[in-house]
Design an enzyme around this catalytic site. Structure first.
Site, PDB file in Angstrom:
ATOM      1  N   ASP A 181       0.893  -1.090   0.155  1.00  0.00           N
ATOM      2  CA  ASP A 181       0.129  -0.019  -0.044  1.00  0.00           C
ATOM      3  C   ASP A 181       0.888   1.161   0.433  1.00  0.00           C
ATOM      4  O   ASP A 181       1.866   1.478   1.004  1.00  0.00           O
ATOM      5  CB  ASP A 181      -1.359  -0.805   1.690  1.00  0.00           C
ATOM      6  N   ASP A 282      -3.216   4.465  -2.835  1.00  0.00           N
ATOM      7  CA  ASP A 282      -3.771   5.501  -1.425  1.00  0.00           C
ATOM      8  C   ASP A 282      -4.448   6.824  -1.968  1.00  0.00           C
ATOM      9  O   ASP A 282      -4.064   7.315  -1.873  1.00  0.00           O
ATOM     10  CB  ASP A 282      -3.578   5.242  -0.077  1.00  0.00           C
ATOM     11  N   GLU A 364      -6.649   3.390  -5.698  1.00  0.00           N
ATOM     12  CA  GLU A 364      -8.246   3.430  -4.574  1.00  0.00           C
ATOM     13  C   GLU A 364      -8.691   5.307  -5.115  1.00  0.00           C
ATOM     14  O   GLU A 364      -7.650   6.177  -4.480  1.00  0.00           O
ATOM     15  CB  GLU A 364      -7.770   3.651  -3.232  1.00  0.00           C
ATOM     16  N   HIS A 435     -10.871  -2.909   3.930  1.00  0.00           N
ATOM     17  CA  HIS A 435     -10.502  -2.533   5.662  1.00  0.00           C
ATOM     18  C   HIS A 435     -12.348  -0.735   5.984  1.00  0.00           C
ATOM     19  O   HIS A 435     -11.670  -0.973   7.378  1.00  0.00           O
ATOM     20  CB  HIS A 435      -9.645  -2.568   5.597  1.00  0.00           C
ATOM     21  N   ASP A 436     -12.780  -0.632   5.351  1.00  0.00           N
ATOM     22  CA  ASP A 436     -12.914   0.785   5.454  1.00  0.00           C
ATOM     23  C   ASP A 436     -14.994   0.865   5.572  1.00  0.00           C
ATOM     24  O   ASP A 436     -15.092   1.702   5.519  1.00  0.00           O
ATOM     25  CB  ASP A 436     -12.869   1.797   4.201  1.00  0.00           C
TER      26      ASP A 436
HETATM   27  C1  GLC Z   1      -7.782   5.040   2.539  1.00  0.00           C
HETATM   28  C2  GLC Z   1      -7.574   4.348   3.091  1.00  0.00           C
HETATM   29  C3  GLC Z   1      -8.181   5.114   4.544  1.00  0.00           C
HETATM   30  C4  GLC Z   1      -6.725   5.730   4.657  1.00  0.00           C
HETATM   31  C5  GLC Z   1      -7.956   6.618   3.959  1.00  0.00           C
HETATM   32  C6  GLC Z   1      -6.879   7.600   4.507  1.00  0.00           C
HETATM   33  O1  GLC Z   1      -8.805   5.563   2.353  1.00  0.00           O
HETATM   34  O2  GLC Z   1      -8.284   3.470   2.920  1.00  0.00           O
HETATM   35  O3  GLC Z   1      -7.985   3.256   5.441  1.00  0.00           O
HETATM   36  O4  GLC Z   1      -7.849   6.261   5.949  1.00  0.00           O
HETATM   37  O5  GLC Z   1      -7.135   5.732   2.855  1.00  0.00           O
HETATM   38  O6  GLC Z   1      -5.775   7.330   4.347  1.00  0.00           O
END
Ligand code: GLC
Ligand code: MG
Length: 655
Positions: A181, A282, A364, A435-436
């Site tokens: 990541d 991310d 993402e 995980h979110d």
């Molecule tokens: C992304 C991650 C999340 C994190 C955010 C800030 O959305 O998946 O878990 O809190 O970025 O890095």
């Protein structure tokens, strides 16, 4: 067709014709729950009129904000190249690990790298092609590793660089790839760059971040943080404000600075050389912020829940930054320490593969709709390879914080619309859990998953859709065990900074305890972050886990699921094996079957004369099975009777 910049004399239809405009309108409809027909009806109306009609609700500047957004994306043709040969990731099954919660090897209650190493066979047996690890870099863990202190060190409680090397080799030896990541929209406030910046805001590192002078009482603009409160933190020692879109220790990097871009590219190259096969990036669509950091529109802010997003969710230099990162970071110029072994037809493993010339880039991309997604990941565009489109996660008019039951009909509508807007050079990521987010299984079953039969049926149904949809599936740990939401009862049981901050914020706003807890329980990210249930008892053996699970239903641990041929785990494994042997299920065309039938989600996948039928009953009730022509022979699930069982899923061959 040349791009015509929009003006206030343009019509709603003109907006909808552009990629950005179409996404923006679709997003507004999704958030508000207004049907698409409303746009068709408003099609011929000029924007100036819409502005006059709606400004009562939207406040001034809303239409101008849309016009500006659309015009920022001058004419970007989408006729990229279809990738040739087919890249590995189009046929792969990815599996996301949340290392903190996967497996603990040393009894400190925190998942770690050696824990993952000890379970690599679980993944290989399941049939995973590529593992993605959520952050494992050194971090103070304000946001569980998404706040990186050092990009070249492993977090102490997770292990060492040597452990990681062993993990990389362990994946490769089993014919799996591994990606990490990359969190580079921001760093931790404890990163050396930020510490230097605070010491000398006018020195070179001051330029790595958004450090703004000003009055300590008034932030530089009205942007809000995703984790509550303003997106700015005052640092008295430096006499500056610093931007943080996320927690107040996650400081946004200033990508306009070429030194920042070079640092990130170096980090990527360093890891590729160590043998990793790419990164999940991310919130990567947030990295370009417009000059002057203008205030966000209040209406958009209210609708989306965050003020300012329209300025940076698809910022002015995003494409340029991504192309640069691909070229300078992801394109290999040195051989990797190891590469995955080739998987042979008969299931055995051959010699190591030659290195991939470019590491895979999985973006993402929250807030990005179908069209912008195509701009970011279309073949030949040299930006990202895959993106996540989050619109699947909640049905129109709902957000994650709403306590509601997901209408499965929307799942069908989502994929139908999505696939219908793609061209042959587009490819999508297919995910339901991460995980979110709370577990999709629970959202769909709406509590009925307390019945193990329902839990199993819905788990299999979701697996079927995810693993046979046209796109690359990303499974999240526990999906193969039909993991569900947790019966948390109190905020003290939660660990996530987002839940904790939101709880405090709502409390301060005077929201009553019941309503408050309903929201938190509906949306908390901790549902998906509890320890993986390896054993019936769950947890991490005798250790007290950093976050405790609250699901004790017998039958849904790996120990029980793996040996059981009728389990959700076995279903995943068998489906993945089927995909591997029949390219119709990965690369094949997808044709919808009787899509007009409510509650029936079915499609055909076909390639080179081979045809598969996927059929599901999207409801807790029995239903008649529609009559179809052809000789249809079940290969997974069944028997194929005239009545479909509740939540039934079945994969058949059409001969
Ligand atoms: C992304 C991650 C999340 C994190 C955010 C800030 O959305 O998946 O878990 O809190 O970025 O890095
Ligand atoms: Mg540990």
């Amino acid at each position: 067709m040349a791009f015509q910049p929009l003006t206030r004399r343009s019509t709603v239809r003109d907006v909808y014709r552009t990629a950005v405009g179409r996404d923006a309108i679709d997003k507004l409809l999704l958030q508000s729950g207004v049907p698409r027909a409303a746009v068709t009806a408003a099609g011929p109306l000029r924007l100036s009129l819409i502005d006059r009609l709606t400004s009562r609700y939207t406040g001034p500047g809303f239409i101008d904000a849309i016009i500006k957004l659309v015009n920022s994306e001058a004419d970007l043709p989408l006729e990229g190249l279809s990738p040739d040969p087919v890249p590995w990731w189009q046929e792969a099954v990815f599996y996301q690990i949340y290392p903190r919660s996967f497996a603990d090897s040393d009894g400190d209650g925190i998942g770690d790298l050696r824990g993952i190493i000890s379970h690599l066979d679980h993944l290989a047996d399941l049939g995973v092609d590529c593992v993605w690890l959520s952050p494992i870099f050194d971090s103070p863990n304000q946001d569980m590793g998404y706040d990186v202190r050092d990009y070249r060190t492993v977090m102490e409680e997770m292990g060492t660089l040597e452990d990681l090397d062993e993990l990389i080799r362990g994946c490769h030896e089993r014919g799996m790839r591994i990606i990490l990541d990359l969190v580079v929209n921001h760093t931790s406030d404890q990163h050396a760059w930020f510490q230097e910046a605070l010491l000398d805001p006018d020195g070179p590192y001051g330029d790595y971040y958004f450090l703004e002078r000003g009055d300590p009482k008034t932030p530089p603009n009205n942007w809000t943080s995703f984790f509550s409160g303003p997106a700015w933190r005052w640092f008295p020692e430096a006499g500056r404000w610093a931007l943080h879109l996320f927690a107040d220790g996650q400081m946004d990097l200033r990508w306009d600075n070429p030194d920042v871009r070079r640092e990130v590219a170096d980090i990527v190259g360093w890891w590729l050389e160590r043998g990793i096969d790419g990164f999940r990036l991310d919130v990567i669509n947030y990295i370009s912020k417009p000059e002057g950091l203008p205030d966000g529109n209040a209406f958009v802010g209210a609708l989306m829940g965050f003020v300012g997003v329209e300025h940076y969710f698809y910022g002015p230099r995003l494409g340029e930054f991504l192309r640069g990162l691909r070229r300078d970071g992801f394109t290999r110029d040195r051989p990797p320490a190891s590469t995955p072994r080739r998987r042979l037809e008969d299931g055995t493993l051959g010699d190591p593969l030659p290195p991939d010339p470019v590491g895979v880039m999985v973006g993402e991309t929250p807030g990005v709709g179908v069209q912008l997604g195509r701009l970011l990941s279309g073949g030949g565009r040299d930006q990202l390879d895959l993106i996540f489109n989050f619109d699947v996660l909640d049905t129109p008019g709902h957000t994650r914080w709403d306590d509601y039951v997901y209408d499965p009909e929307y799942l069908k509508r989502f994929y139908r619309t999505y696939l219908s807007e793609l061209s042959p050079n587009d490819w999508i990521a297919v995910f339901l859990d991460n995980h979110d987010n709370p577990r999709m299984l629970s959202k769909l079953a709406g509590g009925a998953e307390r019945d193990p039969a329902v839990r199993t049926a819905v788990g299999k149904l979701l697996a079927t859709v995810q693993l046979t949809m046209r796109g690359t599936p990303f499974l999240y740990q526990g999906q193969e065990l039909a993991a569900v939401n947790q019966g948390f009862e109190h905020i003290d049981q939660l660990r996530d900074v987002e839940s904790v901050n939101r709880h405090a914020e709502l409390l301060a706003e005077g929201v009553g305890p019941r309503a408050l807890w309903r929201q938190i329980l509906a949306g908390s990210r901790d549902h998906a972050r509890v320890p993986m249930r390896w054993t019936r008892e769950g947890g991490f053996g005798d250790a007290v886990a950093w976050l405790e699970g609250h699901d004790e239903t017998p039958g849904f641990s790996a120990a029980e699921q793996v040996p059981d041929p009728a389990s959700v785990y076995a279903w995943h494994r068998d489906l993945i094996a089927l995909r591997r042997h029949h390219r119709a299920l990965t690369l094949g065309d997808l044709t919808w079957v009787r899509p007009e039938l409510k509650g029936y989600l079915a499609y055909e996948r076909s390639l080179d004369g081979e045809r598969f039928l996927i059929e599901t009953n999207l409801s807790p009730k029995q239903r008649r099975r529609p009559k179809l022509t052809g000789r249809i022979v079940p290969v997974l699930g069944g028997p194929r009777e005239s009545t479909m069982r509740p939540w039934e899923a079945i994969v058949s061959r059409i001969d």
